[in-house]
Design a protein around this motif. Structure first.
Motif, PDB file in Angstrom:
ATOM      1  N   TYR E  45      -2.455  -1.820   2.192  1.00 16.71           N
ATOM      2  CA  TYR E  45      -1.451  -1.864   0.783  1.00 16.71           C
ATOM      3  C   TYR E  45      -0.089  -1.294   1.191  1.00 16.71           C
ATOM      4  O   TYR E  45       1.098  -1.692   0.561  1.00 16.71           O
ATOM      5  N   GLU E  46      -0.197  -0.341   2.207  1.00 12.69           N
ATOM      6  CA  GLU E  46       1.149   0.276   2.545  1.00 12.69           C
ATOM      7  C   GLU E  46       2.461  -0.281   3.047  1.00 12.69           C
ATOM      8  O   GLU E  46       3.486   0.133   2.904  1.00 12.69           O
ATOM      9  N   ASP E  47       2.073  -1.585   3.488  1.00 11.97           N
ATOM     10  CA  ASP E  47       3.310  -2.361   3.809  1.00 11.97           C
ATOM     11  C   ASP E  47       3.257  -3.562   3.031  1.00 11.97           C
ATOM     12  O   ASP E  47       3.751  -4.595   3.605  1.00 11.97           O
ATOM     13  N   ASP E  48       2.491  -3.733   2.031  1.00 13.93           N
ATOM     14  CA  ASP E  48       2.443  -4.916   1.253  1.00 13.93           C
ATOM     15  C   ASP E  48       3.331  -4.893   0.105  1.00 13.93           C
ATOM     16  O   ASP E  48       2.858  -4.003  -0.904  1.00 13.93           O
ATOM     17  N   ALA E  49       4.265  -5.762  -0.133  1.00  7.63           N
ATOM     18  CA  ALA E  49       5.236  -5.525  -1.228  1.00  7.63           C
ATOM     19  C   ALA E  49       4.093  -5.758  -2.483  1.00  7.63           C
ATOM     20  O   ALA E  49       4.489  -4.980  -3.630  1.00  7.63           O
ATOM     21  N   GLU E  50       3.577  -6.486  -2.806  1.00  5.48           N
ATOM     22  CA  GLU E  50       2.676  -7.011  -3.991  1.00  5.48           C
ATOM     23  C   GLU E  50       1.853  -5.706  -4.489  1.00  5.48           C
ATOM     24  O   GLU E  50       1.961  -5.224  -5.530  1.00  5.48           O
ATOM     25  N   SER E  51       1.180  -5.098  -3.472  1.00  4.58           N
ATOM     26  CA  SER E  51       0.491  -3.692  -3.803  1.00  4.58           C
ATOM     27  C   SER E  51       1.155  -2.674  -4.168  1.00  4.58           C
ATOM     28  O   SER E  51       1.103  -1.832  -5.030  1.00  4.58           O
ATOM     29  N   LEU E  52       2.461  -2.516  -3.454  1.00  7.37           N
ATOM     30  CA  LEU E  52       3.177  -1.339  -3.915  1.00  7.37           C
ATOM     31  C   LEU E  52       3.705  -1.379  -5.161  1.00  7.37           C
ATOM     32  O   LEU E  52       3.820  -0.629  -5.873  1.00  7.37           O
ATOM     33  N   ILE E  53       4.191  -2.724  -5.560  1.00 14.73           N
ATOM     34  CA  ILE E  53       4.760  -2.892  -6.868  1.00 14.73           C
ATOM     35  C   ILE E  53       3.665  -2.583  -8.010  1.00 14.73           C
ATOM     36  O   ILE E  53       3.646  -2.113  -9.124  1.00 14.73           O
TER      37      ILE E  53
END
Lengths: 74, 74, 74, 74, 74, 74
Positions: E45-53
């Motif tokens: 998740y740490e470089d995934d836009a959807e997860s960070l949002i």
């Protein structure tokens, strides 16, 4: 974008719903300031069921805020 | 779309739920005004589990607003 | 579907949770009235982690409404 | 599943968080009663970032309800 | 995990935001107790836009609870 | 990141909306402290309809908190 949100108080539920819609759009505008890119993105979501439902959800959340601010126009 | 939301106050929880549903649809209608496109989109979501659950979520959020507006019909 | 939601007031938290579940289902039923299609859709979500979590989320939102309506059964 | 939710009132925030977690699980259990299927589904979500974040979201919504019910343990 | 949440009351909005973040993490920790698996998931998740949002959304929901508990630090 | 959130009280709805946006960003910043990685992630979401709508949703949730904190600027 200056002075686009002077108040949350509006006369009718319908105007409140329109304002909720405007808030939803403004957040997108702040995240993506380019009109051109937003226009391109619009083509992606405007016939996509999942995106349209997601937009409806954001409007629903903003409408909660506006409705509470206006004492639900009781 | 004129005067489609004169009030949030309705007589019964059931009417409130119907109004929550209507709010959810109207946001989609505002985002995608073309009846033809919306009809096509409907074909995508109407047998898709994820979309139907997402619709149910939007209705739930709008029902929170309507129920609060009506003092939960207590 | 007539008179399926006469009141939000129920005697216990457990009945409130059941009602939250019912509200979640009814929104799906209104969006997809065909029993046959819903049955087919059920097969898609009933062993899908993401869908089951999404259902749990809708129930959680509806439970907020029911719990508030009942003064949290304090 | 009988009498699994006698009250929303608990002594501490931590117990409230545990109850929020329990509510989240119970909705899944009601949507998918089979222990075997749920066990299989657990394998899908337990190392999936998106699912774990989604679970955290459902717990957060239920914790809002429990915290409000308990006057935020002030 | 004992006694990790003694109170929802904190001195400042910033501490409240940190606590909202902690609540979000703790739900993940309860759903996936293995430190090793969580570490692996973090890489997803740490470089995934959807997860960070999505993480930001869970924090926002928990911050609503914490802010209400603290009377919005007014 | 020190002292970035001294208060939730702001003079106008527009400043409140800006603060809601800031809260949404700060949660991402806490989850992913590297400026470089966040910059790379920004490229993924900035022309993605689904991500932009999701951002708008997080802002909407945070705006609920800020608006309530400020008595809706009534």
């Amino acid at each position: 974008m200056d002075n686009w949100l002077p108040t949350l108080i509006v006369a009718t539920p319908e105007q409140g719903f329109d304002l909720a819609f405007k808030l939803s759009r403004m957040a997108v505008k702040k995240a993506q300031p380019s009109e051109d890119v937003r226009e391109k993105v619009r083509k992606d979501y405007e016939d996509d069921a999942e995106s349209l439902i997601a937009i409806s959800q954001v409007v629903a959340i903003n409408f909660q805020t506006i409705a509470a601010a206006n004492g639900y126009w009781r």
